[in-house]
Scaffold this active site. Sequence first.
Site, mmCIF file in Angstrom:
data_model
loop_
_atom_site.group_PDB
_atom_site.id
_atom_site.type_symbol
_atom_site.label_atom_id
_atom_site.label_comp_id
_atom_site.label_asym_id
_atom_site.label_seq_id
_atom_site.Cartn_x
_atom_site.Cartn_y
_atom_site.Cartn_z
ATOM 1 N N TYR A 9 -10.954 -3.307 4.197
ATOM 2 C CA TYR A 9 -9.975 -2.832 5.167
ATOM 3 C C TYR A 9 -10.674 -2.765 6.526
ATOM 4 O O TYR A 9 -11.511 -1.907 6.755
ATOM 5 C CB TYR A 9 -9.495 -1.444 4.753
ATOM 6 C CG TYR A 9 -8.234 -0.957 5.434
ATOM 7 C CD1 TYR A 9 -8.090 -0.985 6.813
ATOM 8 C CD2 TYR A 9 -7.185 -0.445 4.669
ATOM 9 C CE1 TYR A 9 -6.930 -0.523 7.408
ATOM 10 C CE2 TYR A 9 -6.019 0.026 5.267
ATOM 11 C CZ TYR A 9 -5.905 -0.022 6.642
ATOM 12 O OH TYR A 9 -4.764 0.445 7.238
ATOM 13 N N GLU A 37 0.874 -1.169 0.000
ATOM 14 C CA GLU A 37 0.000 0.000 0.000
ATOM 15 C C GLU A 37 0.911 1.218 0.000
ATOM 16 O O GLU A 37 1.644 1.465 0.954
ATOM 17 C CB GLU A 37 -0.838 -0.051 1.277
ATOM 18 C CG GLU A 37 -2.012 0.866 1.302
ATOM 19 C CD GLU A 37 -2.718 0.781 2.662
ATOM 20 O OE1 GLU A 37 -2.888 -0.341 3.191
ATOM 21 O OE2 GLU A 37 -3.055 1.833 3.191
ATOM 22 N N ASP A 45 -4.455 9.920 9.991
ATOM 23 C CA ASP A 45 -3.146 9.351 10.305
ATOM 24 C C ASP A 45 -2.519 9.932 11.556
ATOM 25 O O ASP A 45 -2.638 11.118 11.846
ATOM 26 C CB ASP A 45 -2.198 9.539 9.116
ATOM 27 C CG ASP A 45 -2.558 8.594 7.989
ATOM 28 O OD1 ASP A 45 -2.608 7.374 8.242
ATOM 29 O OD2 ASP A 45 -2.817 9.067 6.871
#
Lengths: 262, 395
Positions: free
Chosen positions: A172, A46, A57
Amino acid sequence: MNRLDKLFANKRQDILNIYFTAGHPKLEDTGKIIQALEKAGADLIELGMPYSDPLADGPTIQQSGQQALRNGMTLPLLFEQVQSVREKTEIPLILMGYFNQVMQYGEQRFFDKCVEVGIDGLILPDLPLYEYEKFYKEMVEQAGLGISFLITPQTPKERVRKVDELSRGFIYMVANSSITGAKGAITEKQLAYFERVSALKLSNPRLIGFGISSHDTFATACRYANGAIIGSAFIRALDGAEDVEKATAGFVKSIRGIEASV
Amino acid sequence: MIAIDERGYYGEFGGAYIPEMLYPNIEELRRHYVQLMEEPAFQREFRQLLKDYVGRPSPLYLAERLSEHYKATIYLKREDLNHTGAHKINNTVGQILMAKRLGKTRIIAETGAGQHGVATATVCALMGIRCIVYMGAVDIKRQAPNVSRMRMLGAEVRPATSGSQTLKDATNEAIRDWINNPEDTHYIIGSVVGPHPYPDMVARFQSVISEEMKWQLEEHTGRENPDAIIACVGGGSNAAGAYYHYLNDAGVRLIAVEAAGHGIHSGESAATSVLGTKGIIHGSRTLLMQTRDGQIIEPYSLSAGLDYPGIGPLHAHLIASGRAEAISITDDEALASAYFLSRKEGIIPALETAHAFAALDKMEYRPDDVIVVCLSGRGDKDLDTYIRHFERFQK
């Protein structure tokens, strides 16, 4: 059949997906790290598109993105790097990035370019299901790209089904309600969530990410899903490494748990 | 017809571009916000607090000396007289009541200049709820008095050390906190920005400004509608409140005043409507300042409340559709206007608000024009800046 489909057709367990930020630690490391990861036995990569404002993040990935941008990384350069490494590798490559960059590049142009340079799938964490289905699903599917949507411990069952319907490649599974880069062991509560999703018998394979950082957490995740995704821990291993290829090989071995036996 | 659709779009702007981790919180708000705000018990409590705690209605003041100078009838909507000194508290009072009804026990907020942080810390103290305010590390240094105010009110001020360490990064950090604390926490956004339903929810709480303007103008002039409303726009919450009940009255000109910093094309500006392009910031599809590669640019303005790289989706729509007119004002024009207003009317405005007043110099008037300027905040917090530049503006 793209490389992503091929991977999942041949392998259904212990799939190791490694995330890193393109252009970090050094601008020209992207291709080197991709090849080193393939050689070390990662199944899937990824590749992060560095962004000024990565909302989902944690500090590790934020800082790697800032460094990559300071190094001069741009989307056109990223595509060039992928195109040139693609001649030497067959590992499936997924692009992960925030949707604003896709918009600025031009959505259709972006999807076409991905196919042209040999990208196999996308993760666009801030592209909502509704907008995807309404505006972009047809473009992505016609391009033959995979796309993975996220589910979390709080995602209701019907929405998990919707994610399964729209995802192509894998789902995911966010292990924890958190930003990326969490550390520590996997809790009972998380295991219950993994089991709850397993029981739904979804059509896509599932990879668990967020907080997977060691051999132990990777092995646990693999018991409840088809594999797992590691990002921040790998970036920490790259930071300050003198030889990124050696650091990559060492990291993958430590996750696979074959460090001592080789 | 200017209206928001059920997915949170004003025309092509808005929506909720958020990671899945935020979905449960945003969805909970989206489903309940209108219904909760419209409940009679909510409205009673909200109105009571606005009256007794905030000090509303805020006066609509006929500025005679200013009117004489510009040869028009100019009214000032005195949001500077609210408790904590600006319009920001209208929204935080509304959102703290919303948070209580949603059963939340922890509040987070972002702040740039510190005005929204102070307004949030204030209502948290009022309700006895824990409060954490994210503020860029650079802004913490620039706005020390407001940091002290927040701490005195019991809030914890956390420095945002990522990116450029200013308002946009404080907002990123607040969003990350919310992702990490999805169950007990409510995020009080300070402007008409962010993912749906925030832009609409904040605009509704601020709409009390134009609600009062209607009956106050009627009392003063015999008609509800002015010819123009002028407000400064960073994210755009005071403008959204001042425009709200006039959005669909085409006869009322809406003037949105942006900060041009050192000049629109100086490379140091926050004039989003001119320099911005379509994109996504903080979960909203809107106009923002960014590179061709889609990296968000740090804007500049001397006023810390206007240096936001985006603009609320309502304003993006109003400007793109031609309903609102954008005017850009430089640092120096705003400063000159602050000194002028102080002398003419005995009112020291916030530096953000001074931009709105400077727009009066750029407009043309008919003698019978009735104009309302939203005096969004008072200038106490900007005194250091005003003192620093004072000599330069004495001719």
